[in-house]
Design an enzyme around this catalytic site. Structure first.
Site, short mmCIF file in Angstrom:
data_model
loop_
_atom_site.label_atom_id
_atom_site.label_comp_id
_atom_site.label_asym_id
_atom_site.label_seq_id
_atom_site.Cartn_x
_atom_site.Cartn_y
_atom_site.Cartn_z
CG LEU A 143 -1.75 1.76 1.62
CD1 LEU A 143 -2.17 1.67 0.71
CD2 LEU A 143 -2.17 1.28 2.98
CB SER A 144 0.75 3.85 0.43
OG SER A 144 0.89 5.84 0.08
#
Length: 358
Positions: A143-144
């Site tokens: 994520l991210s």
């Protein structure tokens, strides 16, 4: 002197509506995984009924998160028990990045045989050897900043992976320092398809086969511009030699999904644009989930289900098909405000079944 990047990374939790809580036990530490130039920690979760030759999923958290926090929020250990796979969580340390971001934008960490990328590679090989896992069914997701680092791993060690899922991430090799990273997060300075693809092809001596990639991004992401999802898709579309136009374009439970299929009929690049979602991981609301207190005990995690349907690259295992269904009125949600998407968009649920299964 290093400058550090802070990307607030989040996930959404469904409201508790049912009983049957189970205490979250936490992850185990993986020690003695060899050379660790990136000075990362390694944590693991093994399915209760793990069998020899099981898949391995590598999970990379976002900024300001720990491995345990991301597991509680996203439910990877629960999915591991349900689907029978092992999970490896690489974890950043504040001595490397005070905001706990993986350093996906620093050349000393995003190149093959260097830094954090090499540390994660060594963790993977240790897991395979120590637990007898399937080398042809290794997957990576994040994520991210973790999504950007997942793309680093796919680019620098493509021979290790059958597939990857990049969530709210960024294209590989497009930033070399913090200033450039911030520009790319805003969708500025992104190059064209062939230039992006060349960055991956130059990252190693690998000539194929290449891992399959799925890209997940919220259309309302104000932290990492959705232009980055388009850039990641074009990067891997170039690597796989796929046409610009998708093979299939459809709505999956109301959300746009585009798929690019190669000449052998295999889905190589898939893009999910989650309409109205902010910066975070898309997941289904689960029963009695409360960060830091209870283990997620029910529900489906769409990214995990999609990821495990990627087939082995070498053709020695039957691949799985996605069977999508609309399971009532439970919504897919993810946002830094823990916002649910409208109830008329139920969450994405996927049955993992071999070809020909009912």
């Amino acid at each position: 002197m290093r400058r550090f990047l802070n990307i607030p990374s989040t996930f959404a939790i469904g409201e508790s509506r049912f009983g049957n809580e189970a205490t979250y036990q936490g992850l185990s530490h993986l020690d003695d995984f060899g050379h660790n130039p990136g000075q990362l920690r390694a944590k693991t979760y093994l399915a209760h009924a793990l069998k020899p030759g099981s898949p391995l999923v590598v999970v990379l958290h976002g900024c300001t998160q720990t491995a345990d926090q991301y597991d509680v929020g996203a439910g990877w250990s629960v999915m591991a028990d349900k689907q029978g796979f092992a999970v490896l969580f690489a974890e950043q340390q504040r001595s490397n990045n005070p905001n706990l971001c993986f350093n996906w934008f620093l050349p000393q960490d995003h190149r093959r045989e260097r830094g954090e990328a090499l540390s994660i590679r060594n963790m993977i090989l240790t897991m395979i050897e120590r637990y007898g896992l399937d080398r042809d069914r290794v997957f990576v997701t994040g994520l991210s900043a973790g999504g950007a680092m997942a793309n680093v791993m796919l680019a620098t060690y493509p021979e290790l992976f059958a597939g990857g899922a990049i969530i709210a991430g960024l294209p590989y090799g497009t930033a070399g320092d913090v200033s450039q990273a911030l520009e790319r997060m805003r969708g500025q300075g992104l190059a064209g398809e062939q230039a992006h693809g060349a960055l991956v092809r130059r990252a190693s001596n690998h000539v194929g086969p290449w891992p399959s990639v799925s890209v997940w991004h919220g259309s309302a992401d104000a932290t990492v511009s959705p232009a980055n999802a388009d850039a990641i898709v074009s990067q891997w579309r170039s690597v796989h030699g796929l046409a610009v136009a998708p093979t299939h374009s459809e709505l999956v439970d109301g959300y746009p999904c585009e798929t690019w299929i190669d000449g052998h009929g295999r889905a190589r690049v898939t893009s999910y644009r989650i309409t109205g979602m902010g910066h975070g991981t898309p997941l289904a609301p689960l029963r009695h989930s409360r960060i830091g207190h209870t283990r997620r005990t029910d529900g489906h995690y769409p990214v995990a289900r999609h990821l495990l349907c990627a087939h082995a690259r070498h053709g020695d295992r039957p691949h799985h098909h996605l069977h999508l269904r609309r399971p009532g009125q439970r919504s897919l949600a993810s946002d830094h405000r823990h916002q649910r998407l409208p109830e008329h968009h139920p969450h994405l649920a996927v049955d993992l079944q071999p070809p020909g299964a009912g």
